[in-house]
Design a protein around this motif. Structure first.
Motif, mmCIF file in Angstrom:
data_model
loop_
_atom_site.group_PDB
_atom_site.id
_atom_site.type_symbol
_atom_site.label_atom_id
_atom_site.label_comp_id
_atom_site.label_asym_id
_atom_site.label_seq_id
_atom_site.Cartn_x
_atom_site.Cartn_y
_atom_site.Cartn_z
ATOM 1 N N SER A 1 -13.616 -24.259 -7.508
ATOM 2 C CA SER A 1 -12.460 -25.054 -7.952
ATOM 3 C C SER A 1 -11.598 -25.491 -6.766
ATOM 4 C CB SER A 1 -11.606 -24.248 -8.929
ATOM 5 O OG SER A 1 -11.072 -23.112 -8.263
ATOM 6 N N HIS A 2 -11.751 -24.794 -5.629
ATOM 7 C CA HIS A 2 -10.933 -25.128 -4.458
ATOM 8 C C HIS A 2 -11.780 -25.505 -3.251
ATOM 9 C CE1 HIS A 2 -7.893 -23.566 -7.048
ATOM 10 N NE2 HIS A 2 -6.968 -24.005 -6.209
ATOM 11 N N HIS A 3 -13.053 -25.757 -3.482
ATOM 12 C CA HIS A 3 -13.904 -26.163 -2.354
ATOM 13 C C HIS A 3 -13.482 -27.572 -1.918
ATOM 14 C CE1 HIS A 3 -17.341 -27.224 0.064
ATOM 15 N NE2 HIS A 3 -17.736 -25.967 0.025
ATOM 16 N N PRO A 4 -13.296 -27.798 -0.612
ATOM 17 C CA PRO A 4 -12.793 -29.108 -0.165
ATOM 18 C C PRO A 4 -13.642 -30.292 -0.641
ATOM 19 C CG PRO A 4 -12.911 -27.550 1.674
ATOM 20 C CD PRO A 4 -13.473 -26.841 0.478
ATOM 21 N N ARG A 5 -14.966 -30.113 -0.692
ATOM 22 C CA ARG A 5 -15.813 -31.241 -1.134
ATOM 23 C C ARG A 5 -15.660 -31.509 -2.626
ATOM 24 N NH1 ARG A 5 -21.699 -30.116 0.896
ATOM 25 N NH2 ARG A 5 -22.177 -31.861 -0.510
ATOM 26 N N VAL A 6 -15.445 -30.432 -3.380
ATOM 27 C CA VAL A 6 -15.281 -30.601 -4.834
ATOM 28 C C VAL A 6 -13.943 -31.288 -5.118
ATOM 29 C CG1 VAL A 6 -15.089 -29.366 -7.036
ATOM 30 C CG2 VAL A 6 -16.748 -28.609 -5.318
ATOM 31 N N LYS A 7 -12.909 -30.862 -4.390
ATOM 32 C CA LYS A 7 -11.587 -31.481 -4.609
ATOM 33 C C LYS A 7 -11.612 -32.959 -4.190
ATOM 34 C CE LYS A 7 -8.715 -28.462 -2.612
ATOM 35 N NZ LYS A 7 -7.451 -27.748 -2.341
ATOM 36 N N ALA A 8 -12.282 -33.235 -3.069
ATOM 37 C CA ALA A 8 -12.323 -34.627 -2.587
ATOM 38 C C ALA A 8 -13.043 -35.521 -3.592
ATOM 39 C CB ALA A 8 -13.014 -34.677 -1.220
ATOM 40 N N ALA A 9 -14.158 -35.039 -4.143
ATOM 41 C CA ALA A 9 -14.924 -35.842 -5.110
ATOM 42 C C ALA A 9 -14.098 -36.092 -6.367
ATOM 43 C CB ALA A 9 -16.220 -35.113 -5.466
ATOM 44 N N GLY B 1 -25.339 -23.558 -20.930
ATOM 45 C CA GLY B 1 -24.472 -23.036 -19.875
ATOM 46 C C GLY B 1 -23.138 -23.752 -19.869
ATOM 47 N N THR B 2 -22.322 -23.360 -18.922
ATOM 48 C CA THR B 2 -21.007 -23.985 -18.807
ATOM 49 C C THR B 2 -20.767 -24.390 -17.364
ATOM 50 O OG1 THR B 2 -18.632 -23.638 -19.044
ATOM 51 C CG2 THR B 2 -19.939 -21.678 -18.653
ATOM 52 N N LEU B 3 -19.968 -25.431 -17.218
ATOM 53 C CA LEU B 3 -19.593 -25.902 -15.870
ATOM 54 C C LEU B 3 -18.279 -25.272 -15.453
ATOM 55 C CD1 LEU B 3 -20.422 -29.585 -16.819
ATOM 56 C CD2 LEU B 3 -21.800 -28.128 -15.329
ATOM 57 N N SER B 4 -17.732 -24.427 -16.338
ATOM 58 C CA SER B 4 -16.355 -23.951 -16.146
ATOM 59 C C SER B 4 -16.254 -22.643 -15.372
ATOM 60 C CB SER B 4 -15.702 -23.745 -17.514
ATOM 61 O OG SER B 4 -16.331 -22.662 -18.179
ATOM 62 N N LYS B 5 -17.394 -22.066 -15.021
ATOM 63 C CA LYS B 5 -17.312 -20.759 -14.362
ATOM 64 C C LYS B 5 -17.690 -20.932 -12.884
ATOM 65 C CE LYS B 5 -17.864 -18.650 -18.853
ATOM 66 N NZ LYS B 5 -16.457 -18.620 -19.226
ATOM 67 N N ALA B 6 -18.900 -20.542 -12.480
ATOM 68 C CA ALA B 6 -19.229 -20.619 -11.046
ATOM 69 C C ALA B 6 -19.158 -22.055 -10.513
ATOM 70 C CB ALA B 6 -20.608 -20.036 -10.792
ATOM 71 N N LEU B 7 -19.226 -23.046 -11.395
ATOM 72 C CA LEU B 7 -19.187 -24.422 -10.899
ATOM 73 C C LEU B 7 -17.770 -24.985 -10.826
ATOM 74 C CD1 LEU B 7 -22.494 -25.667 -12.538
ATOM 75 C CD2 LEU B 7 -22.099 -25.067 -10.150
ATOM 76 N N GLY B 8 -16.786 -24.207 -11.230
ATOM 77 C CA GLY B 8 -15.381 -24.546 -10.983
ATOM 78 C C GLY B 8 -14.865 -25.802 -11.670
ATOM 79 N N ALA C 1 -16.339 -33.487 -10.328
ATOM 80 C CA ALA C 1 -16.181 -32.140 -9.752
ATOM 81 C C ALA C 1 -17.451 -31.327 -9.965
ATOM 82 C CB ALA C 1 -14.986 -31.438 -10.404
ATOM 83 N N ALA C 2 -18.003 -31.412 -11.174
ATOM 84 C CA ALA C 2 -19.213 -30.620 -11.484
ATOM 85 C C ALA C 2 -20.393 -31.095 -10.643
ATOM 86 C CB ALA C 2 -19.528 -30.728 -12.975
ATOM 87 N N ILE C 3 -20.548 -32.410 -10.476
ATOM 88 C CA ILE C 3 -21.659 -32.928 -9.654
ATOM 89 C C ILE C 3 -21.503 -32.431 -8.217
ATOM 90 C CG2 ILE C 3 -22.731 -35.030 -8.700
ATOM 91 C CD1 ILE C 3 -21.856 -36.478 -11.321
ATOM 92 N N ALA C 4 -20.262 -32.526 -7.707
ATOM 93 C CA ALA C 4 -20.026 -32.098 -6.322
ATOM 94 C C ALA C 4 -20.303 -30.603 -6.174
ATOM 95 C CB ALA C 4 -18.585 -32.418 -5.920
ATOM 96 N N ALA C 5 -19.914 -29.811 -7.176
ATOM 97 C CA ALA C 5 -20.144 -28.356 -7.098
ATOM 98 C C ALA C 5 -21.646 -28.056 -7.063
ATOM 99 C CB ALA C 5 -19.487 -27.659 -8.283
#
Ligand code: PLP
Length: 391
Positions: A52-60, A235-242, A278-282
């Motif tokens: 959820s706080h990975h710089p690439r995920v936030k940027a995307a 599955g869910t995108l809300s856990k390890a995928l932030g 965000a999910a794609i970037a994660a």
């Protein structure tokens, strides 16, 4: 008018089962937060990889806000179908090594949608006794006959199949991949064998296995090296995928059928484009930064060993979930409050989320915890455990 509800709430309070929202997070960086003005370390989040706080995920995500705005404005079958949604589904299918995938607005809705679409009256669902509430609700909604087998007890499942299978049209065997409150792993190879022997469908909910188990973090199917293409992977995108959202990955016909029949997919607004981005970037980050998985498991080992050495009763775990067993609800609450005083946030888990008499702290570890965070948390556990007389 609502006096009858007030009475029920009073009963909950008397039995230490009343639920209140915890102090809201005033600031948050993934593994640390400020709650009621106090800095706390979180050891209870499902954001296992800190995505959820990975710089690439936030940027995307920010880029997607600029390009697409916020809400999708409609369901996928009407005006809410963006190119990003399809990209995410293809990305999930590649990750899970399945033919196709379909995305829902949450993991809860994915379970409701897939179970109620696949089975109905005259069908049989066989469900592990510790399956997640969303699976239980999906089973209820389907109106199929539901039989519960003892936790991970393959022999019990076989007995039920022998006695019941022939009386029903379709049969669905359903299990959590990693059990959400116990952190243990379903015996998927044996379940698959039974599913094949008894011409049954097999569905696994990998909410807590995705981004945690398997050499690429693809979950329990990868963990066990299973090649079978008929397993229905939820599955869910809300856990390890932030991010947010749920999915079903599997056979192409199955997914096409769900687009036509899963009511929680059809009658709900599509995920917002930034959350999809965000999910794609994660998923991209997970593929390229596999060291996050090693970091996560090293942190779990450090914390688990530390708790054992302190003398706590912790259940063995192969996932990122460490259940610390307490028993009574009031004592579990007391332990959680004592930890909070020391700046460690781990909410108490009580019935009905877990069976009566098995209240616990569900500790979760993240890849982004530093060894010194874990050390600080263990010191807090030592203090709090002594204070409530557990160690
Ligand atoms: C095993 C399991 N399945 C499904 C869900 C629901 O997923 P979501 O939070 O995306 O609705 C959860 C978590 O809440 C879960 O633990």
């Amino acid at each position: 008018m609502f006096r009858f509800l007030e009475k029920e709430l009073e009963l909950l309070k008397e039995s230490s089962l009343y639920r209140q929202l915890p102090g809201p997070l005033e600031e948050f960086n993934g593994s640390r937060a400020i709650i009621n003005g106090q800095e706390v370390l979180l050891f209870s989040s499902n954001n296992y990889l800190g995505m959820s706080h990975h710089p690439r995920v936030k940027a995307a995500t920010l880029e997607a806000v600029e390009r697409w705005g916020t809400g999708s404005g409609g369901s996928r079958l009407t005006t809410g179908n963006f190119v990003l949604h399809r990209q995410l589904e293809e990305r999930i299918a590649r990750f899970k090594s399945t033919e196709d995938a379909i995305v829902f607005s949450s993991g809860y809705l994915a379970n409701l949608g897939v179970i109620s679409a696949l089975v109905g009256q005259g069908d049989l669902v066989l469900s592990d006794e510790l399956n997640h509430a969303s699976i239980i609700d999906g089973c209820r909604l389907s109106r199929a006959t539901v039989k519960v087998f003892r936790h991970k007890d393959v022999a019990h499942l076989k007995d039920i199949l022998l006695a019941e299978r022939n009386s029903y049209r379709r049969c669905l065997i359903v299990t959590d991949g990693v059990f959400s409150m116990d952190g243990d792993i379903a015996p998927l190879p044996q379940l698959l064998q039974l599913a094949e022997e008894f011409q049954s469908l097999l569905m696994v909910d990998d909410a807590h296995a995705t981004g945690v188990l398997g050499k690429r973090g693809a979950g329990t199917v990868e963990h066990f090296g299973l090649e079978n293409k008929n397993i229905i992977q939820v599955g869910t995108l809300s856990k390890a995928l932030g991010s947010e959202g749920g999915y079903v990955a599997g056979n192409v016909i199955l997914i096409d059928y769900l687009r036509n029949r899963a009511r929680s997919f059809i009658f709900s607004t599509a995920l917002s484009p930034p959350i999809v981005a965000a999910a794609i970037a994660a998923l991209d980050v997970l593929e390229e930064e596999l060291y996050l998985l090693d970091q996560l498991h090293a942190n779990v080992r450090q914390f688990y060993k530390g708790l054992k050495e302190l003398g706590f009763e912790v259940l063995p775990t192969e996932s990122a979930i460490i259940p610390l067993m307490v028993g009574e609800s009031h004592r579990t609450l007391a332990l959680s409050s004592a930890l909070a005083e020391k700046g460690v946030f781990v909410p108490a888990i009580r019935p009905p989320t877990v069976p009566e008499g098995t209240s616990r702290l569900r500790i979760t570890v993240m890849a982004t915890h530093k060894p010194e965070d874990i050390q600080r948390a263990l010191e807090a556990f030592l203090w709090a455990g002594k204070r409530v007389g557990l160690i």
